[in-house]
Write a protein that holds these residues in place. Structure first.
Motif, mmCIF file in Angstrom:
data_model
loop_
_atom_site.group_PDB
_atom_site.id
_atom_site.type_symbol
_atom_site.label_atom_id
_atom_site.label_comp_id
_atom_site.label_asym_id
_atom_site.label_seq_id
_atom_site.Cartn_x
_atom_site.Cartn_y
_atom_site.Cartn_z
ATOM 1 N N GLU A 134 7.347 21.967 -36.518
ATOM 2 C CA GLU A 134 6.205 20.851 -36.678
ATOM 3 C C GLU A 134 5.597 21.408 -38.206
ATOM 4 O OE1 GLU A 134 6.913 22.972 -34.043
ATOM 5 O OE2 GLU A 134 5.247 23.907 -33.290
ATOM 6 N N PRO B 2 13.148 9.988 -30.464
ATOM 7 C CA PRO B 2 11.778 9.404 -30.694
ATOM 8 C C PRO B 2 11.304 10.028 -29.432
ATOM 9 C CG PRO B 2 13.125 7.736 -30.465
ATOM 10 C CD PRO B 2 14.142 8.989 -30.508
ATOM 11 N N ALA C 57 4.934 10.460 -29.185
ATOM 12 C CA ALA C 57 3.815 11.084 -29.872
ATOM 13 C C ALA C 57 4.326 11.702 -31.213
ATOM 14 C CB ALA C 57 3.137 12.129 -29.080
ATOM 15 N N ASP C 58 5.776 12.177 -31.206
ATOM 16 C CA ASP C 58 6.149 12.722 -32.360
ATOM 17 C C ASP C 58 7.716 12.431 -32.117
ATOM 18 O OD1 ASP C 58 5.014 15.971 -31.262
ATOM 19 O OD2 ASP C 58 6.602 14.588 -30.396
ATOM 20 N N THR C 59 8.348 12.908 -33.228
ATOM 21 C CA THR C 59 9.786 12.586 -33.491
ATOM 22 C C THR C 59 10.369 13.905 -33.791
ATOM 23 O OG1 THR C 59 9.235 10.532 -34.283
ATOM 24 C CG2 THR C 59 11.570 11.140 -34.470
ATOM 25 N N ARG D 286 9.999 18.615 -36.449
ATOM 26 C CA ARG D 286 9.120 17.600 -35.786
ATOM 27 C C ARG D 286 8.395 16.967 -36.522
ATOM 28 N NH1 ARG D 286 6.087 20.376 -31.015
ATOM 29 N NH2 ARG D 286 4.764 18.660 -30.201
ATOM 30 N N LEU D 287 8.303 15.528 -36.559
ATOM 31 C CA LEU D 287 7.449 14.745 -37.342
ATOM 32 C C LEU D 287 6.342 13.884 -36.568
ATOM 33 C CD1 LEU D 287 10.541 13.327 -39.776
ATOM 34 C CD2 LEU D 287 8.848 15.302 -40.294
ATOM 35 N N PRO D 288 5.259 13.674 -37.097
ATOM 36 C CA PRO D 288 4.200 13.013 -36.316
ATOM 37 C C PRO D 288 4.377 11.845 -35.972
ATOM 38 C CG PRO D 288 3.171 13.766 -38.510
ATOM 39 C CD PRO D 288 4.879 14.172 -38.469
ATOM 40 N N GLY D 289 4.116 11.202 -34.969
ATOM 41 C CA GLY D 289 4.319 9.524 -34.757
ATOM 42 C C GLY D 289 5.696 9.389 -34.559
ATOM 43 N N ASN D 290 5.962 7.912 -34.737
ATOM 44 C CA ASN D 290 7.108 7.258 -34.695
ATOM 45 C C ASN D 290 7.739 7.386 -36.086
ATOM 46 O OD1 ASN D 290 9.512 6.065 -33.979
ATOM 47 N ND2 ASN D 290 8.559 4.149 -33.519
ATOM 48 N N ALA D 291 8.320 8.546 -36.437
ATOM 49 C CA ALA D 291 8.818 8.453 -37.983
ATOM 50 C C ALA D 291 10.009 7.736 -38.122
ATOM 51 C CB ALA D 291 8.984 9.785 -38.222
ATOM 52 N N LYS E 103 4.756 23.134 -44.767
ATOM 53 C CA LYS E 103 3.374 22.654 -44.686
ATOM 54 C C LYS E 103 2.448 23.428 -45.640
ATOM 55 C CE LYS E 103 0.521 23.067 -41.576
ATOM 56 N NZ LYS E 103 -0.353 23.094 -40.037
#
Lengths: 282, 293, 339
Positions: C266, C285, C288-290, C305-310, C323
């Motif tokens: 993440e 997918p 909440a994350d992908t 781990r990418l946020p949302g529906n990447a 990050k």
């Protein structure tokens, strides 16, 4: 039934009925003999239908001793048998539970030695060591006593092994939980182990009661006073009347009475009885 | 299988095993040791002193035609009792296994002889076969057969075998029924579909799969015939006539208590113990391996 | 004061050491979770505190009293077992009351305490039932109730939720935590489930092969894992732990010998011209994350781990960057310790 073969099914029923009849025949004749007086049982052939002497015979057998064979009234012999059977049963169960509990729940020096000593008793039925055992009991002044009747028969490897198996299946966590709850070993035995083994205890009770009630050779040896005669050995005394004619109506009535307690136990507690038999052979 | 944790205590476990161990020592181990000791001693019939005689008692036994006869009698009696008991019980169990309805009812009527004491069983059959008033004796006389087990050794043997078998059928029956129920139905159905008839199915499927039970019962029945039939012999024949039913267990008793031959009786006890130990070992090896497929 | 103190506690079976010396101070009211893979010695440690296992070396103090040689019943503790260890032949009431009866409390006091605990655990309607007539969750509550009624200084939990299904486990873990807060009883809780550990603990001990790798608050352990083992064990999905050579684009110290580099999935972000390039193998997918399974040029697998529906397509190459600076954890490759 794998496939329909009506004639085989019929044959099966027929064979079972025949089997039941053959097995039951001696009892039928016994019951008939119980209802006749001594004279009727001297005829050839003896009657095969009931007579009217049942109450006389019962009364005679239960409450009057026999001078010919020296046996006391049968009620007394029944009481003796009951004391012996219950004594052997309870004794065996108690000492087996205690020693199995020690062997399973403790580690201590000579544990395995004790285990093998108990195992040896499995190999020494009373019949093969009668004479020396008799001498020990005589030496301890236990002839003609309930203690002498019961004590030598209460060591039991089978029951000890059975309880060992049962205790092994009780989860370890229960013992740990009990220890944390503050239970001592003895409390744990009484409050948890024994109640959890109660079906096994009941099944064993049935088997051992029969074993105890049916003891024959041992009471024959250690009781010389008729007050301690048990009913099973009493029958032998009645049969053994030398050249005079056996009192068949009395003998068969006593025989019938001697059978009642163990047979009733087996039939009434059939499930436990079968479980006990199978448990005991594991 | 062992427990993971134990109670901690030094003295307490000894207290728990003490009753069992004391009874075992006093009434089992000590007498057995006495029997061993006596078996190599001989008592002077006129004085109290005994002396060491080595294996003489055993030699005497194995040169004694009466003892050898007793051995033969025991083997004959055990074989006859075991086989008749097993065969009748197996047939009854097969019949009970075939029918589903009412099987428990039959069971109830077949198991109760187990509860009858051997001596009582003896009394029942003696009454039926009594040479003067026995009802079966009477029936046989109608067919011209003159039964008297008090005089005829073969008839005496037949009678004790009948009484011993009658008592043991229940036990064998129960174990055979349990054994039969443990055989998977699917195997028998497969055999039926393959075209095997009931008899063929029995010999090729049922009987082999039942062999652990059969073997177990074989050992148990031999032990029964050897040791637990004392009461039957004593009630029916007292070992007679002329020793025709004098099996080993009965002879130990009559030599020791009636004949008062202590050394000889002890030697016989030792031999019997050896036999029990042998049978127990066989039984245990079997339980460990479980003759099975 | 219901503190628990462990001083260099060791356990060996014969010559085989299984616990190599654990020390820690547990404050009154703290909820401590011992977490680690199976066979790491965490249950043994707990059972030593309970008095069910002997202590080979070191000292254990409960409420400032040395308990090494005390029987479990004298340690003022209560324990909840993995399989609940309820007495099958006793009713729920008797199960909870048994310890009190053994302590010879008056009958009406026992009844009052058991009923109070039953109310707290919503077990009132089941008091007369046998354990086998209850559901898994209810049995769990009875086991809790048995511990509560004794009002001990310390609760010990030995994987109490592992026999429950996933949904019930989440629910019970909240319940246990709330109850513990309310009662304020010092607790030692053993589990192999790191999510359970993270969500429940005030502080946790990560154990591995008989050694306490790190002791600290969940966030502390998450942000500053002291060893490679802790880094890999705490956090889900697990941290990427690779040789320095797998990340040629990152500027790493070169004077510290061989390194292991750890970056949490993440903590990787998609950035044009980022220092890490990875080819996408598989995309999961989750809503909440992908979760992206990718491959580095060295062939090592990398989890992102990418946020949302990447919107990520299989086969494309992603440019990634940590990050921030704290996202890159450096460990000595030989000792496994944080640098």
């Amino acid at each position: 039934m794998v496939e329909r073969r009506p004639y085989l099914t019929f044959l099966s029923h027929a064979f079972l009925v025949l089997g039941v009849a053959v097995v039951a025949f001696p009892i039928y004749v016994t019951v008939i003999a119980m209802t006749h007086g001594p004279q009727a049982l001297l005829q050839v052939p003896i009657p095969l239908l009931p007579g009217d002497q049942l109450w006389n015979n019962l009364n005679e057998v239960l409450f009057v001793g026999r001078s010919t064979s020296g046996t006391p009234p049968t009620w007394l012999m029944m009481v003796n048998s009951l004391v012996m059977a219950i004594g052997i049963t309870v004794g065996k169960i108690v000492i087996s539970i205690l020693s199995a509990f020690a062997i399973v729940y403790f580690r201590f020096p000579f544990r395995m030695l004790f285990f093998w000593m108990i195992f040896i008793t499995l190999m020494l039925p009373v019949e093969v060591r009668i004479l020396p055992t008799f001498e020990v009991v005589a030496g301890l002044n236990l002839l003609n006593s309930y203690t002498g009747l019961i004590l030598p028969l209460i060591a039991s490897a089978t029951a000890t092994f059975l309880f060992r198996q049962v205790f092994m299946t009780i989860p370890d966590e229960l013992m740990e939980a009990a220890r944390i709850d503050g239970a001592s070993a003895m409390r744990f035995l009484v409050d948890v182990v024994v109640p959890m083994s109660r079906t096994n205890i009941a099944a064993l009770f049935v088997i051992l009661f029969i074993f105890g009630w049916n003891q024959y050779l041992w009471p024959l040896l250690v009781t010389t006073e008729s007050d301690f005669y048990t009913v099973v050995m009493g029958i032998q005394r009645m049969l053994r009347v030398g050249e005079s004619v056996p009192e068949w109506n009395i003998i068969m009535t006593t025989t019938f009475l001697a059978m009642i307690p163990p047979v009733v136990v087996v039939i009434a507690m059939q499930g436990l009885f079968v479980k006990g038999l199978i448990d005991a052979e594991k | 299988m062992e427990k993971r944790v134990y109670f901690r205590a030094r003295l307490f476990p000894y207290l728990l095993v003490a009753p069992q161990i004391i009874v075992t020592l006093v009434f089992f181990i000590w007498p057995a040791a006495q029997a061993l000791k006596l078996s190599v001693m001989r008592e002077n019939p006129f004085g109290g002193n005994t002396r060491f005689v080595g294996m003489q008692n055993f030699e005497r036994l194995f040169n004694d035609p009466i003892y050898l006869d007793s051995f033969q009698t025991t083997i004959l009696f055990s074989v006859a009792t075991t086989f008749s008991g097993l065969i009748i019980a197996l047939l009854l169990a097969l019949a009970a296994d075939r029918i589903i309805k009412g099987a428990t009812g039959y069971r109830t009527f077949l198991i109760w002889p187990y509860a009858v004491a051997p001596a009582v069983a003896g009394a029942l059959w003696v009454f039926l076969f009594d040479p003067t008033i026995g009802i079966i004796t009477y029936a046989m006389a109608l067919f011209g057969y003159d039964w008297n087990h008090k005089l005829n050794g073969n008839e005496a043997m037949t009678l004790v075998v009948i009484a011993a078998t009658w008592k043991q059928i229940s036990y064998n029956f129960l174990f055979f029924v349990a054994g039969l129920q443990a055989i998977p139905r699917s195997l028998l159905e497969a055999a039926a579909i393959d075209g095997a008839g009931p008899l063929r199915r029995f010999w090729t499927v049922t009987f082999p799969l039942l062999s652990p039970t059969t073997f177990f019962l074989l050992v148990v029945n031999v032990v029964y015939a050897f040791f637990d039939t004392f009461g039957i012999i004593d009630a029916v024949t007292k070992g007679g006539p002329a020793g025709a039913t004098n099996i080993l267990v009965y002879k130990v008793y009559s030599d020791g208590f009636v004949g008062l031959d202590l050394g000889g009786s002890a030697a016989q006890s030792v031999i019997l113990m050896a036999i029990v130990i042998g049978l127990t070992v066989v039984q245990f090896r079997f339980i460990e391996r479980k003759v099975s497929y | 004061m219901s503190t628990v103190t462990l001083r260099d506690v060791k356990k060996a079976y014969g010559d085989t050491p299984v616990i190599h010396g654990v020390s820690m101070e547990i404050q009154t009211g703290e909820f401590i979770v011992v977490v680690g893979p199976s066979g790491c010695g965490k249950s043994t440690l707990l059972r030593m505190v309970a008095g069910l296992e002997e202590i080979s070396d070191g000292e254990i103090h409960i409420a400032e009293k040395l308990v090494n040689n005390l029987e479990p019943r004298d340690r003022d503790i209560a324990m909840v077992f993995q399989n609940y260890a309820l007495y099958p032949h006793m009713s729920v009431f008797d199960n909870m009351a048994y310890g009190l009866k053994l302590r010879k409390l008056p009958k009406d006091e026992i009844r009052a305490k058991v009923e109070e605990a039953a109310d707290l655990l919503q077990l009132r309607p089941y008091l007369e039932r046998r354990p086998r007539q209850l559901s898994g969750g209810q049995r769990q509550r009875v086991a809790m109730g048995r511990a509560i009624v004794r009002e001990p200084s310390v609760f010990l939990f030995d994987e109490p939720l592992s026999n429950l299904d996933a949904k019930l486990r989440v629910q019970m873990r909240v319940e246990i935590r709330k109850l513990q807060r309310r009662l304020g009883t010092t607790s030692l809780y053993v589990t192999h489930d790191q999510v359970e550990a993270m969500t429940m603990a005030d502080r946790l001990i990560v154990m591995n092969a008989g050694v306490a790798e790190q002791i600290g608050s969940p966030i502390d352990l998450y942000e500053h894992p002291e060893t490679v083992f802790v880094a890999g064990f705490i956090g889900s999905p697990a941290m990427n732990l690779l040789d320095a050579a797998a990340f040629p684009g990152l500027s790493l110290p070169t004077d510290r010998g061989p390194l292991t580099v750890g970056i949490r999935p993440e903590h990787l972000v998609v950035a044009d011209g980022g220092p890490i390039g990875a080819t996408v193998d598989l995309v999961e997918p989750l809503g909440a994350d992908t979760i992206v399974h990718a491959q580095l040029p060295t062939g090592d697998a990398l989890l992102i781990r990418l946020p949302g529906n990447a919107k990520v397509t299989q086969g494309t190459t992603l440019s990634l960057a940590p990050k921030d600076e704290a996202a890159v954890h450096l460990f000595d490759k030989d000792t496994g310790r944080r640098i």
